[in-house]
Design an enzyme around this catalytic site. Sequence first.
Site, mmCIF file in Angstrom:
data_model
loop_
_atom_site.group_PDB
_atom_site.id
_atom_site.type_symbol
_atom_site.label_atom_id
_atom_site.label_comp_id
_atom_site.label_asym_id
_atom_site.label_seq_id
_atom_site.Cartn_x
_atom_site.Cartn_y
_atom_site.Cartn_z
ATOM 1 N N GLU A 44 0.843 -1.200 0.000
ATOM 2 C CA GLU A 44 0.000 0.000 0.000
ATOM 3 C C GLU A 44 0.877 1.248 0.000
ATOM 4 O OE1 GLU A 44 -2.918 2.597 2.903
ATOM 5 O OE2 GLU A 44 -2.734 0.445 3.299
ATOM 6 N N ARG B 241 0.590 10.390 0.219
ATOM 7 C CA ARG B 241 0.924 11.468 1.163
ATOM 8 C C ARG B 241 2.182 12.216 0.754
ATOM 9 N NH1 ARG B 241 0.373 8.058 6.835
ATOM 10 N NH2 ARG B 241 -1.570 6.965 6.309
ATOM 11 N N THR C 265 -4.847 6.112 1.203
ATOM 12 C CA THR C 265 -5.274 7.488 1.451
ATOM 13 C C THR C 265 -6.045 8.064 0.266
ATOM 14 O OG1 THR C 265 -3.085 7.686 2.504
ATOM 15 C CG2 THR C 265 -4.553 9.553 2.716
ATOM 16 N N LYS D 208 -11.536 -1.904 5.769
ATOM 17 C CA LYS D 208 -10.382 -1.521 6.580
ATOM 18 C C LYS D 208 -10.894 -1.008 7.926
ATOM 19 C CE LYS D 208 -6.821 2.125 6.633
ATOM 20 N NZ LYS D 208 -6.129 3.140 5.807
#
Length: 213
Positions: A47, A51, A74, A134
Amino acid sequence: MTPQQASARALEICQLAPIVPVLVVHDASIAQDLARALIAGGLPALEVTLRTDAALEVIAQMAKVEGGVVGAGTLLTPADVRAAKAAGARFGVSPGATDILLDACEAEDLPLLPGAATASEAMRLLERGYSVQKFFPAEASGGAAALKAIGAPIPQVRFCPTGGVSPSNAADYLGLSNTICAGGSWVCPQNLIDAKDWGAIEALAREASKLRV
C-alpha cells in the site's frame, strides 16, 4: 465493478500475506528496490500512501516489479482514484468512505478497502455490498477488543485493521475471526529506507510474513 466484485478481489489481495506494508515514500528512484525487498520477504501486497509528491510515480515504478500487487492508500477523492488507477494501482485503500469515493472506485474498476471505525459505518458499507473493509484507526478506535466486539453482531464483514498495528499487538488482531490481514508501517521504517538497507527491510518483512491469521 460492483461492490461485491471489489470485495472479492480485495479478499484475494488481503489473503496474500498477513501484513500489508503501509508505505510513505518520498523518492521514486528507490521504489523498485523497496518493493523487491518487501516481496522477497514474503509481503507482496503493498500500500503506497498518497501522502507525498512522489507517490504516484512510486506506484508506477513498483507496479513494474514482478510478484507484487501495488495499491494506493489514502484515497480521498475521485481524482485520487483516477490518478492511482492510471499510475498502475491494482487496489485502493481509504481511511473512511463516502458515496462519491465509492462511486469513483466502482466506475474505475478499482477494488477498494473502504475504511470503517464503528458498527454503523461497517453496516452501511455492508449494505452497499462491501464485505471486506479496513478498520481504521485501529488502536485509536479501541484496538483488537473493539474489532472483536464489532465482529460478534456483524460476522459477515472481514477487516484489515490499520493504524497503530505493531509487532507487539499484530497477533491480537490476526487472531480474530473477522481479521484477514493487518496493515503496518514497521516493516519499512523511514531510517532503513533512507539508508537503502534493503536487506534489513527484507528481514523485517520475512518476520512479518510468519505471522498468521
